[in-house]
Design a protein around this motif. Structure first.
Motif, PDB file in Angstrom:
ATOM      1  N   GLY A  35       0.810  -1.219   0.000  1.00 40.69           N
ATOM      2  CA  GLY A  35       0.000   0.000   0.000  1.00 40.69           C
ATOM      3  C   GLY A  35       0.841   1.266   0.000  1.00 40.69           C
ATOM      4  N   ASN A  36       1.839   1.302   0.854  1.00 40.80           N
ATOM      5  CA  ASN A  36       2.707   2.478   0.930  1.00 40.80           C
ATOM      6  C   ASN A  36       3.444   2.705  -0.379  1.00 40.80           C
ATOM      7  N   LEU A  37       3.969   1.628  -0.952  1.00 38.19           N
ATOM      8  CA  LEU A  37       4.761   1.782  -2.172  1.00 38.19           C
ATOM      9  C   LEU A  37       3.885   2.111  -3.380  1.00 38.19           C
ATOM     10  N   GLN A  38       2.662   1.592  -3.424  1.00 43.86           N
ATOM     11  CA  GLN A  38       1.748   1.992  -4.495  1.00 43.86           C
ATOM     12  C   GLN A  38       1.433   3.476  -4.391  1.00 43.86           C
ATOM     13  N   GLY A  39       1.260   3.940  -3.163  1.00 40.32           N
ATOM     14  CA  GLY A  39       0.995   5.366  -2.954  1.00 40.32           C
ATOM     15  C   GLY A  39       2.163   6.227  -3.405  1.00 40.32           C
ATOM     16  N   ILE A  40       3.373   5.828  -3.053  1.00 39.24           N
ATOM     17  CA  ILE A  40       4.561   6.573  -3.473  1.00 39.24           C
ATOM     18  C   ILE A  40       4.643   6.602  -4.998  1.00 39.24           C
ATOM     19  N   CYS A  41       4.393   5.453  -5.636  1.00 42.36           N
ATOM     20  CA  CYS A  41       4.453   5.396  -7.107  1.00 42.36           C
ATOM     21  C   CYS A  41       3.440   6.346  -7.737  1.00 42.36           C
ATOM     22  N   PRO A  69      11.734   4.623   0.202  1.00 38.54           N
ATOM     23  CA  PRO A  69      11.779   5.927  -0.447  1.00 38.54           C
ATOM     24  C   PRO A  69      13.207   6.422  -0.686  1.00 38.54           C
ATOM     25  N   ASP A  70      14.100   6.202   0.266  1.00 40.30           N
ATOM     26  CA  ASP A  70      15.494   6.600   0.112  1.00 40.30           C
ATOM     27  C   ASP A  70      16.142   5.834  -1.045  1.00 40.30           C
ATOM     28  N   GLN A  71      15.822   4.553  -1.176  1.00 36.98           N
ATOM     29  CA  GLN A  71      16.361   3.756  -2.275  1.00 36.98           C
ATOM     30  C   GLN A  71      15.770   4.214  -3.615  1.00 36.98           C
ATOM     31  N   LEU A  72      14.507   4.646  -3.617  1.00 32.15           N
ATOM     32  CA  LEU A  72      13.928   5.222  -4.835  1.00 32.15           C
ATOM     33  C   LEU A  72      14.690   6.489  -5.210  1.00 32.15           C
ATOM     34  N   ALA A  73      15.029   7.306  -4.231  1.00 35.92           N
ATOM     35  CA  ALA A  73      15.820   8.517  -4.502  1.00 35.92           C
ATOM     36  C   ALA A  73      17.151   8.138  -5.149  1.00 35.92           C
ATOM     37  N   ALA A  74      17.798   7.097  -4.648  1.00 32.05           N
ATOM     38  CA  ALA A  74      19.062   6.633  -5.235  1.00 32.05           C
ATOM     39  C   ALA A  74      18.863   6.172  -6.668  1.00 32.05           C
ATOM     40  N   ALA A  75      17.776   5.443  -6.925  1.00 33.17           N
ATOM     41  CA  ALA A  75      17.489   4.973  -8.280  1.00 33.17           C
ATOM     42  C   ALA A  75      17.255   6.149  -9.226  1.00 33.17           C
ATOM     43  N   LEU A  76      16.521   7.142  -8.768  1.00 30.45           N
ATOM     44  CA  LEU A  76      16.245   8.309  -9.614  1.00 30.45           C
ATOM     45  C   LEU A  76      17.518   9.097  -9.897  1.00 30.45           C
ATOM     46  N   LYS A  77      18.370   9.249  -8.913  1.00 32.30           N
ATOM     47  CA  LYS A  77      19.645   9.943  -9.127  1.00 32.30           C
ATOM     48  C   LYS A  77      20.498   9.210 -10.148  1.00 32.30           C
TER      49      LYS A  77
END
Length: 83
Positions: A35-41, A69-77
């Motif tokens: 649920g949390n990760l779907q919301g972030i997406c 979320p921090d790992q998503l930030a790393a992926a986006l960078k």
């Protein structure tokens, strides 16, 4: 640019994303808290990758030094750096 990123130190297993012209066009996070990760997406899609990375960078999960979320930030960078 489509890419897959393997997160480290978190419950999620894979981040698949598509960043085009600096905008997050598609995002999927596998594993973790659904649920949390779907919301972030949903919140991230259509937004500038740099903006989302800056917002999520440095978030911790409990006693861990990172989070999904921090790992998503790393992926986006990484996606921005490689483009």
């Amino acid at each position: 640019m489509k890419m897959s990123f393997r997160p480290r130190g978190v419950c999620s297993r894979m981040i698949n994303l598509d960043v085009e012209d600096g905008i997050i066009r598609d995002l999927e996070i596998l594993g973790g808290c659904p649920g949390n990760l779907q919301g972030i997406c949903r919140l991230a899609k259509g937004r500038p990758a740099r903006e989302v990375a800056d917002l999520l960078d440095g978030i911790h999960c409990g006693m861990k030094q990172t989070s999904c979320p921090d790992q998503l930030a790393a992926a986006l960078k990484k996606a921005l750096q490689d483009s």
